[in-house]
Design a protein around this motif. Structure first.
Motif, PDB file in Angstrom:
ATOM      1  N   GLY A   1       0.815  -1.201   0.000  1.00 30.89           N
ATOM      2  CA  GLY A   1       0.000   0.000   0.000  1.00 30.89           C
ATOM      3  C   GLY A   1       0.849   1.251   0.000  1.00 30.89           C
ATOM      4  N   ASP A   2       0.184   2.375  -0.005  1.00 34.96           N
ATOM      5  CA  ASP A   2       0.918   3.639   0.044  1.00 34.96           C
ATOM      6  C   ASP A   2       0.113   4.661   0.847  1.00 34.96           C
ATOM      7  N   SER A   3       0.720   5.811   1.045  1.00 38.40           N
ATOM      8  CA  SER A   3       0.093   6.903   1.792  1.00 38.40           C
ATOM      9  C   SER A   3      -0.524   6.391   3.095  1.00 38.40           C
ATOM     10  N   GLN A   4      -1.804   6.637   3.318  1.00 40.59           N
ATOM     11  CA  GLN A   4      -2.448   6.241   4.583  1.00 40.59           C
ATOM     12  C   GLN A   4      -2.763   4.740   4.629  1.00 40.59           C
ATOM     13  N   GLY A   5      -2.506   4.038   3.528  1.00 34.88           N
ATOM     14  CA  GLY A   5      -2.780   2.607   3.482  1.00 34.88           C
ATOM     15  C   GLY A   5      -1.585   1.759   3.865  1.00 34.88           C
ATOM     16  N   ARG A   6      -0.510   2.381   4.324  1.00 35.67           N
ATOM     17  CA  ARG A   6       0.718   1.637   4.625  1.00 35.67           C
ATOM     18  C   ARG A   6       1.063   1.703   6.112  1.00 35.67           C
ATOM     19  N   GLY A   7       0.929   0.587   6.774  1.00 34.79           N
ATOM     20  CA  GLY A   7       1.332   0.515   8.193  1.00 34.79           C
ATOM     21  C   GLY A   7       0.546   1.462   9.072  1.00 34.79           C
ATOM     22  N   ASN A   8      -0.707   1.695   8.731  1.00 36.58           N
ATOM     23  CA  ASN A   8      -1.525   2.638   9.499  1.00 36.58           C
ATOM     24  C   ASN A   8      -2.120   1.959  10.727  1.00 36.58           C
ATOM     25  N   SER A   9      -1.977   2.594  11.857  1.00 38.85           N
ATOM     26  CA  SER A   9      -2.720   2.275  13.070  1.00 38.85           C
ATOM     27  C   SER A   9      -2.791   3.591  13.840  1.00 38.85           C
TER      28      SER A   9
ATOM     29  N   ILE B   1      -7.018   3.799  26.671  1.00 35.98           N
ATOM     30  CA  ILE B   1      -6.048   3.908  25.574  1.00 35.98           C
ATOM     31  C   ILE B   1      -6.522   2.925  24.511  1.00 35.98           C
ATOM     32  N   SER B   2      -6.631   3.388  23.271  1.00 33.92           N
ATOM     33  CA  SER B   2      -7.095   2.520  22.180  1.00 33.92           C
ATOM     34  C   SER B   2      -6.021   2.394  21.116  1.00 33.92           C
ATOM     35  N   LEU B   3      -6.044   1.256  20.451  1.00 32.14           N
ATOM     36  CA  LEU B   3      -5.174   1.029  19.298  1.00 32.14           C
ATOM     37  C   LEU B   3      -6.061   0.750  18.093  1.00 32.14           C
ATOM     38  N   GLN B   4      -5.708   1.367  16.984  1.00 30.20           N
ATOM     39  CA  GLN B   4      -6.588   1.368  15.815  1.00 30.20           C
ATOM     40  C   GLN B   4      -6.348   0.153  14.906  1.00 30.20           C
ATOM     41  N   ASP B   5      -7.437  -0.410  14.416  1.00 32.96           N
ATOM     42  CA  ASP B   5      -7.373  -1.384  13.314  1.00 32.96           C
ATOM     43  C   ASP B   5      -7.647  -0.617  12.030  1.00 32.96           C
ATOM     44  N   HIS B   6      -6.574  -0.366  11.268  1.00 31.23           N
ATOM     45  CA  HIS B   6      -6.733   0.319   9.978  1.00 31.23           C
ATOM     46  C   HIS B   6      -6.444  -0.664   8.847  1.00 31.23           C
ATOM     47  N   GLY B   7      -6.515  -1.968   9.185  1.00 31.81           N
ATOM     48  CA  GLY B   7      -6.367  -3.000   8.150  1.00 31.81           C
ATOM     49  C   GLY B   7      -4.940  -3.439   7.894  1.00 31.81           C
ATOM     50  N   ASN B   8      -3.972  -2.850   8.575  1.00 38.23           N
ATOM     51  CA  ASN B   8      -2.561  -3.192   8.340  1.00 38.23           C
ATOM     52  C   ASN B   8      -1.984  -3.931   9.555  1.00 38.23           C
ATOM     53  N   PRO B   9      -1.152  -4.977   9.325  1.00 43.48           N
ATOM     54  CA  PRO B   9      -0.639  -5.802  10.437  1.00 43.48           C
ATOM     55  C   PRO B   9       0.499  -5.131  11.215  1.00 43.48           C
TER      56      PRO B   9
END
Ligand code: MG
Length: 262
Positions: free
Chosen positions: A125-133, A239-247
């Motif tokens: 992925g790229d931009s916000q789709g890469r390693g996003n959490s 405290i929350s951690l986001q699931d943005h689809g990236n591992p």
């Protein structure tokens, strides 16, 4: 000749796309700033290469609450309720995309948080789709987690951004798969009895030993393509951690209250 004209026309029409940054032009202006939310023209922060380690692996002080010691997610629940479905192995937790974000069962007010993260070794992925959490305080205020290593994205979405509000002062992310350390000091907003804001939230963020924000005022709750006003609440939250689809992976998470001077 005809071919050349067509070619130059094609080049002219394509050229502006390359000249533009990544981001938006149709978003509202951020309160108190000249830039729009995720402004494509906002300059990206300079790159600073961090030292190999800073607080990586730092053991928790005696008065800290350990939120994750690498063994299980007992202190966490899935956003919306239930047990988290994230993977736990080799001393870290890993986002399982689509399983939902997670948050601590306990709530905290003003706090010092230590948390380490690694963006995926396999770059996809790229931009916000890469390693996003993301690390959220009180389900409202996001400190961005992103693979910002050789990854073009809008300035206020870089790793360490107060997402959609303030880009980090510099880009100090490590390369994909390497562990990064966040040391974050968060001051919750305060409200009077009528629900009027009396003190905004502030964040100080150190990434890999490099200062990204120095007690920076947060403008309101985090949102995408929008700028939201504060809404009164208790000043405490998980405290929350986001699931943005990236591992993306996390390890060694602990938190302590800020305390008060005598
Ligand atoms: Mg995020």
């Amino acid at each position: 000749m005809k071919f050349l004209s067509a070619l130059s026309l094609a080049l002219i029409s394509v050229a502006p796309a390359f000249a533009q940054g990544v981001g938006y032009t149709d978003t509202p202006v951020i309160r108190g700033q000249k830039w729009k939310v995720h402004d494509k023209d906002r300059p990206n922060p300079a790159i600073v290469t961090p030292a190999p380690t800073f607080s990586h692996g730092a053991p928790a002080p005696s008065d800290a609450t350990v939120l994750f010691d690498g063994t299980d997610l007992a202190g966490w629940e899935k956003d919306g309720g239930g047990d988290p479905k994230w993977k736990v192995e080799h001393g870290y937790m890993e986002v399982v995309g689509g399983s939902g974000g997670i948050h601590t069962k306990a709530e905290f007010g003003d706090a010092q948080l230590h948390i380490e993260f690694a963006t995926p070794t396999v770059v996809k992925g790229d931009s916000q789709g890469r390693g996003n959490s993301g690390v959220f305080f009180h389900k409202q205020f996001e400190i961005q987690v992103l693979d910002s290593y050789n990854n073009k994205t809008y300035a206020d979405g870089q790793a360490g951004a107060l997402y959609g509000q303030w880009p980090p002062l510099v880009n100090a992310i490590k390369s994909p798969g390497e562990w990064n350390s966040y040391d974050i000091i968060f001051e919750a907003p305060q409200f009077d009895a009528d629900g009027k804001l009396t003190k905004p939230a502030y964040a100080t963020v150190i990434l890999n030993g490099v200062l990204l924000h120095n007690r920076k005022e947060i403008n309101g709750p985090t949102n995408h393509r929008a700028t939201d006003p504060y809404k009164a609440y208790s000043g405490k939250g998980p405290i929350s951690l986001q699931d943005h689809g990236n591992p993306t992976r996390f390890r060694n998470i602990w938190i302590r209250g800020l305390g008060q001077y005598n």
